[in-house]
Enzyme design. Structure first.
Site, PDB file in Angstrom:
ATOM      1  N   ASP A  57      40.626  13.204  31.373  1.00  0.00           N
ATOM      2  CA  ASP A  57      39.449  13.737  31.329  1.00  0.00           C
ATOM      3  C   ASP A  57      39.741  15.332  32.069  1.00  0.00           C
ATOM      4  OD1 ASP A  57      36.945  14.422  31.960  1.00  0.00           O
ATOM      5  OD2 ASP A  57      36.494  12.617  31.307  1.00  0.00           O
ATOM      6  N   THR A 132      31.603  28.534  19.887  1.00  0.00           N
ATOM      7  CA  THR A 132      30.697  28.430  18.560  1.00  0.00           C
ATOM      8  C   THR A 132      29.631  29.531  18.580  1.00  0.00           C
ATOM      9  OG1 THR A 132      29.195  27.050  17.899  1.00  0.00           O
ATOM     10  CG2 THR A 132      29.285  26.902  20.300  1.00  0.00           C
ATOM     11  N   ASP A 133      29.252  29.611  17.254  1.00  0.00           N
ATOM     12  CA  ASP A 133      28.516  30.649  17.111  1.00  0.00           C
ATOM     13  C   ASP A 133      27.310  30.433  17.569  1.00  0.00           C
ATOM     14  OD1 ASP A 133      27.894  28.825  15.289  1.00  0.00           O
ATOM     15  OD2 ASP A 133      27.883  29.999  13.388  1.00  0.00           O
ATOM     16  N   GLU A 134      26.949  29.226  18.038  1.00  0.00           N
ATOM     17  CA  GLU A 134      25.445  28.538  18.525  1.00  0.00           C
ATOM     18  C   GLU A 134      25.218  29.406  19.541  1.00  0.00           C
ATOM     19  OE1 GLU A 134      24.372  24.920  17.948  1.00  0.00           O
ATOM     20  OE2 GLU A 134      25.476  24.233  16.370  1.00  0.00           O
ATOM     21  N   TYR A 158      23.382  21.662  23.758  1.00  0.00           N
ATOM     22  CA  TYR A 158      24.842  21.754  23.363  1.00  0.00           C
ATOM     23  C   TYR A 158      25.201  23.386  23.635  1.00  0.00           C
ATOM     24  CZ  TYR A 158      28.499  22.793  20.339  1.00  0.00           C
ATOM     25  OH  TYR A 158      29.866  23.331  19.912  1.00  0.00           O
ATOM     26  N   SER A 159      24.393  24.148  23.038  1.00  0.00           N
ATOM     27  CA  SER A 159      24.912  25.538  22.772  1.00  0.00           C
ATOM     28  C   SER A 159      24.652  26.205  24.026  1.00  0.00           C
ATOM     29  CB  SER A 159      24.142  26.423  21.714  1.00  0.00           C
ATOM     30  OG  SER A 159      22.571  26.239  21.840  1.00  0.00           O
ATOM     31  N   LYS A 162      27.773  25.335  26.283  1.00  0.00           N
ATOM     32  CA  LYS A 162      28.954  26.062  25.619  1.00  0.00           C
ATOM     33  C   LYS A 162      28.665  27.760  25.964  1.00  0.00           C
ATOM     34  CE  LYS A 162      31.879  25.049  23.248  1.00  0.00           C
ATOM     35  NZ  LYS A 162      33.403  24.444  23.410  1.00  0.00           N
ATOM     36  N   HIS A 292      15.402  23.121  16.258  1.00  0.00           N
ATOM     37  CA  HIS A 292      16.424  23.322  15.266  1.00  0.00           C
ATOM     38  C   HIS A 292      16.502  25.041  14.822  1.00  0.00           C
ATOM     39  CE1 HIS A 292      17.929  21.566  11.234  1.00  0.00           C
ATOM     40  NE2 HIS A 292      18.900  22.328  11.606  1.00  0.00           N
TER      41      HIS A 292
HETATM   42  P1  NAD Z   1      34.747  16.767  18.290  1.00  0.00           P
HETATM   43  O1  NAD Z   1      33.629  16.166  19.149  1.00  0.00           O
HETATM   44  O2  NAD Z   1      35.069  16.357  16.931  1.00  0.00           O
HETATM   45  O3  NAD Z   1      36.166  16.543  19.539  1.00  0.00           O
HETATM   46  C1  NAD Z   1      36.107  16.675  20.715  1.00  0.00           C
HETATM   47  C2  NAD Z   1      37.166  15.962  21.437  1.00  0.00           C
HETATM   48  O4  NAD Z   1      37.099  16.335  22.850  1.00  0.00           O
HETATM   49  C3  NAD Z   1      37.276  14.499  21.272  1.00  0.00           C
HETATM   50  O5  NAD Z   1      38.495  14.067  20.885  1.00  0.00           O
HETATM   51  C4  NAD Z   1      36.927  13.984  22.751  1.00  0.00           C
HETATM   52  O6  NAD Z   1      37.589  12.769  22.658  1.00  0.00           O
HETATM   53  C5  NAD Z   1      37.416  15.030  23.475  1.00  0.00           C
HETATM   54  N1  NAD Z   1      36.777  15.359  24.805  1.00  0.00           N
HETATM   55  C6  NAD Z   1      35.450  15.211  24.991  1.00  0.00           C
HETATM   56  N2  NAD Z   1      35.017  15.033  26.302  1.00  0.00           N
HETATM   57  C7  NAD Z   1      36.235  15.195  26.989  1.00  0.00           C
HETATM   58  C8  NAD Z   1      36.652  15.403  28.552  1.00  0.00           C
HETATM   59  N3  NAD Z   1      35.899  15.325  29.307  1.00  0.00           N
HETATM   60  N4  NAD Z   1      38.045  15.399  28.551  1.00  0.00           N
HETATM   61  C9  NAD Z   1      39.093  15.365  27.642  1.00  0.00           C
HETATM   62  N5  NAD Z   1      38.867  15.489  26.249  1.00  0.00           N
HETATM   63  C10 NAD Z   1      37.239  15.115  25.775  1.00  0.00           C
HETATM   64  O7  NAD Z   1      34.591  18.481  18.437  1.00  0.00           O
HETATM   65  P2  NAD Z   1      35.032  19.401  17.431  1.00  0.00           P
HETATM   66  O8  NAD Z   1      34.144  19.435  16.378  1.00  0.00           O
HETATM   67  O9  NAD Z   1      36.425  19.113  17.162  1.00  0.00           O
HETATM   68  O10 NAD Z   1      34.931  20.730  18.335  1.00  0.00           O
HETATM   69  C11 NAD Z   1      36.105  20.975  19.279  1.00  0.00           C
HETATM   70  C12 NAD Z   1      35.742  22.438  19.830  1.00  0.00           C
HETATM   71  O11 NAD Z   1      35.466  23.571  18.983  1.00  0.00           O
HETATM   72  C13 NAD Z   1      34.487  22.210  20.744  1.00  0.00           C
HETATM   73  O12 NAD Z   1      34.679  22.811  21.861  1.00  0.00           O
HETATM   74  C14 NAD Z   1      33.208  22.837  19.823  1.00  0.00           C
HETATM   75  O13 NAD Z   1      32.450  23.412  20.753  1.00  0.00           O
HETATM   76  C15 NAD Z   1      33.997  23.877  19.186  1.00  0.00           C
HETATM   77  N6  NAD Z   1      33.517  24.237  17.838  1.00  0.00           N
HETATM   78  C16 NAD Z   1      33.155  23.323  16.871  1.00  0.00           C
HETATM   79  C17 NAD Z   1      32.742  23.674  15.764  1.00  0.00           C
HETATM   80  C18 NAD Z   1      32.511  22.659  14.509  1.00  0.00           C
HETATM   81  O14 NAD Z   1      31.912  23.051  13.548  1.00  0.00           O
HETATM   82  N7  NAD Z   1      32.809  21.170  14.801  1.00  0.00           N
HETATM   83  C19 NAD Z   1      32.503  25.098  15.320  1.00  0.00           C
HETATM   84  C20 NAD Z   1      32.647  25.872  16.430  1.00  0.00           C
HETATM   85  C21 NAD Z   1      33.287  25.548  17.545  1.00  0.00           C
HETATM   86  O1  DAU Z   2      27.787  26.459  14.291  1.00  0.00           O
HETATM   87  C1  DAU Z   2      28.987  25.844  14.896  1.00  0.00           C
HETATM   88  C2  DAU Z   2      28.533  24.279  15.075  1.00  0.00           C
HETATM   89  O2  DAU Z   2      28.232  23.556  14.098  1.00  0.00           O
HETATM   90  C3  DAU Z   2      29.224  23.808  16.402  1.00  0.00           C
HETATM   91  O3  DAU Z   2      29.490  24.237  17.492  1.00  0.00           O
HETATM   92  C4  DAU Z   2      29.084  22.346  16.473  1.00  0.00           C
HETATM   93  O4  DAU Z   2      29.818  21.737  17.375  1.00  0.00           O
HETATM   94  C5  DAU Z   2      28.908  21.508  15.155  1.00  0.00           C
HETATM   95  O5  DAU Z   2      28.266  20.275  15.402  1.00  0.00           O
HETATM   96  C6  DAU Z   2      27.995  22.224  14.276  1.00  0.00           C
HETATM   97  O6  DAU Z   2      26.566  22.371  14.789  1.00  0.00           O
HETATM   98  P1  DAU Z   2      25.217  21.922  13.751  1.00  0.00           P
HETATM   99  O7  DAU Z   2      24.221  21.425  14.448  1.00  0.00           O
HETATM  100  O8  DAU Z   2      25.241  23.157  12.830  1.00  0.00           O
HETATM  101  O9  DAU Z   2      25.971  20.879  12.699  1.00  0.00           O
HETATM  102  P2  DAU Z   2      25.457  19.388  12.222  1.00  0.00           P
HETATM  103  O10 DAU Z   2      26.548  18.905  11.019  1.00  0.00           O
HETATM  104  O11 DAU Z   2      25.064  18.442  13.242  1.00  0.00           O
HETATM  105  O12 DAU Z   2      24.299  19.914  11.172  1.00  0.00           O
HETATM  106  C7  DAU Z   2      24.387  20.959  10.407  1.00  0.00           C
HETATM  107  C8  DAU Z   2      22.991  21.231   9.490  1.00  0.00           C
HETATM  108  O13 DAU Z   2      22.643  20.043   9.037  1.00  0.00           O
HETATM  109  C9  DAU Z   2      22.020  21.389  10.735  1.00  0.00           C
HETATM  110  O14 DAU Z   2      21.139  22.389  10.359  1.00  0.00           O
HETATM  111  C10 DAU Z   2      21.095  20.125  11.011  1.00  0.00           C
HETATM  112  C11 DAU Z   2      21.331  19.626   9.542  1.00  0.00           C
HETATM  113  N1  DAU Z   2      21.477  17.922   9.431  1.00  0.00           N
HETATM  114  C12 DAU Z   2      22.288  17.396  10.221  1.00  0.00           C
HETATM  115  C13 DAU Z   2      22.412  15.968  10.384  1.00  0.00           C
HETATM  116  C14 DAU Z   2      23.414  15.331  10.909  1.00  0.00           C
HETATM  117  C15 DAU Z   2      20.626  17.340   8.408  1.00  0.00           C
HETATM  118  O15 DAU Z   2      19.658  17.782   7.870  1.00  0.00           O
HETATM  119  N2  DAU Z   2      20.583  16.015   8.578  1.00  0.00           N
HETATM  120  C16 DAU Z   2      21.568  15.269   9.424  1.00  0.00           C
HETATM  121  O16 DAU Z   2      21.760  14.086   9.332  1.00  0.00           O
END
Ligand code: NAD
Ligand code: DAU
Length: 355
Positions: A57, A132-134, A158-159, A162, A292
């Site tokens: 962790d 993230t952009d959020e 979440y945002s 971050k 949202h």
């Molecule tokens: P994810 O949820 O798929 O993976 C997160 C990983 O972190 C997992 O493997 C989890 O086991 C590990 N983790 C969680 N808590 C932990 C802890 N306390 N110690 C060690 N490991 C831990 O996330 P993702 O979608 O791969 O996102 C990765 C990074 O990118 C995040 O920081 C997220 O904010 C950022 N990000 C994601 C997106 C997206 O669209 N998914 C976009 C922009 C930025």
């Molecule tokens: O913008 C970057 C972010 O994108 C990352 O920082 C986050 O980690 C990642 O999870 C993602 O966030 P969003 O909230 O945009 O992603 P999500 O896939 O959860 O949702 C995308 C869009 O779809 C959002 O407007 C919510 C909508 N949605 C999502 C789910 C899960 C639905 O309409 N139905 C659903 O069941």
């Protein structure tokens, strides 16, 4: 070698796989294996001496100190986070713990190690924070895309967590001189994406003949980037980004959610037709996500101008690869759908009446 956190998650696993495919520099991969972490995503690295997986962790300072002392990484790439907005609404505590406390603990451990280095190694060291952009909040329909100087206006737990971590990273640079880089990326999609997020959830539900839950009116806009393009951008910034700077990463691919869902349905209609009819019949509008954000869009010109990075995939090529990946990896999907996954679906969707 480099220390990667969260390298068993969606983006982290893609990053580790692509890193080791593109160079021989070893990776220490620290991951707590929460519900989102999956060792199977890294199965192709079993037996590869360049990959050293550590189950642990980022809030564990003793473990971090030990890893820094033992492996002496030249860089940290920090992905580990709680990442799902809906989960942060149901239970924000873990987001504060990992995203804020965890980033703080990692920064302190990195600073302790970095302070002990000689001048040349100190200068070369990097702490790359993946964000993230959020953090910038929500855009109106006609607003210009987010630049790196946009105000921080996070709207979800979440945002907000971050955004807090971004501020810590910035402060550790300004106060202590730690050589940091921060990237703020838009929505990723691609292989190994956990099926709680929009695109993989829609693919997995459609193939199971389940409803495709679209929140609210489905007109929220996200800027989609194929995950391997994100990984390539991180490699560029890590190699050549200016210390202390932030870089926005995006795909120039703004799409309303309903269009994404219909595109997934059309691809499945082509690649795995359902005798019962088009997958679009499964679309179901449900109660919206509280708070949202309406629209995200990234202005990625700084990254292009300074480092020459541009996405390689268009949305059309990336989404086709993604749907094909899920069709070919039914075993991966089946194994991540544990009891805990089903409990989450009940918790998140049971109270969302069809709109
Ligand atoms: P994810 O949820 O798929 O993976 C997160 C990983 O972190 C997992 O493997 C989890 O086991 C590990 N983790 C969680 N808590 C932990 C802890 N306390 N110690 C060690 N490991 C831990 O996330 P993702 O979608 O791969 O996102 C990765 C990074 O990118 C995040 O920081 C997220 O904010 C950022 N990000 C994601 C997106 C997206 O669209 N998914 C976009 C922009 C930025
Ligand atoms: O913008 C970057 C972010 O994108 C990352 O920082 C986050 O980690 C990642 O999870 C993602 O966030 P969003 O909230 O945009 O992603 P999500 O896939 O959860 O949702 C995308 C869009 O779809 C959002 O407007 C919510 C909508 N949605 C999502 C789910 C899960 C639905 O309409 N139905 C659903 O069941």
């Amino acid at each position: 070698m480099i220390l990667v956190t969260g390298g068993a998650g969606f983006i982290g696993a893609n990053f580790v796989l692509d890193w080791l495919a593109s160079c021989d520099e070893a990776v220490v991969n620290l991951d707590a294996l929460t519900y989102a972490g999956n060792r199977e995503s890294l199965a192709s690295l079993d037996g590869d001496p360049r990959h050293h997986f550590v189950h642990g962790d980022i809030t564990d300072r003793n473990l971090l100190d030990r890893l820094f002392a033992e492996h002496r990484p030249r860089a940290v790439v920090h992905f580990a986070a709680e990442s799902h907005v809906d989960r942060s609404i149901h239970g924000p505590g873990e987001f504060i713990q990992t995203n804020v406390q965890g980033t703080f603990t990692l920064l302190e451990a990195a600073r302790g190690f970095w302070s002990s280095l000689g001048e040349a190694d100190k200068k070369a060291f990097r702490f790359h924070h993946v964000s993230t952009d959020e953090v910038y909040g929500s855009l109106g329909r006609d607003d210009p895309p987010f630049t790196e100087t946009h105000l921080y206006q996070p709207n979800s737990p979440y945002s907000a967590s971050k955004a807090a971590s971004d501020h810590l990273v910035r402060a550790w640079h300004h106060t202590y001189g730690l050589p940091v880089l921060t990237t703020n990326c838009s929505n990723n999609y691609g292989p190994f994406h956990f099926p709680e997020k929009l695109i993989p959830l829609m693919i997995v539900n459609a193939l199971a003949g389940k409803p495709l839950p679209v929140y609210g009116d489905g007109q929220q806009v996200r800027d989609w980037l194929y995950v391997k393009d994100h990984c390539a951008a991180i490699r560029e910034v890590l190699a050549r980004g200016r210390v202390g700077e932030t870089y926005n990463i995006g795909g120039w691919n703004e799409k309303p959610n309903i269009e994404i869902v219909k595109t997934v349905c059309a691809l499945l209609d082509e690649l795995k037709p359902d005798p019962a009819g088009s997958y679009e019949r499964l679309i179901s509008y449900v109660t919206d996500r509280p708070g949202h954000d309406r629209r995200y869009a990234i202005d990625a010109r700084k990254l292009e101008r300074e480092l020459g990075w541009k996405p390689a995939e268009t949305f059309e090529t990336g989404i086709r690869k993604t749907v094909n990946w899920y069709l070919e990896h039914g075993d991966w999907v089946a194994r991540v759908q544990s009891g805990a996954y089903r409990e989450w679906l009940d918790r998140n969707y049971a109270d969302r009446n069809a709109a």
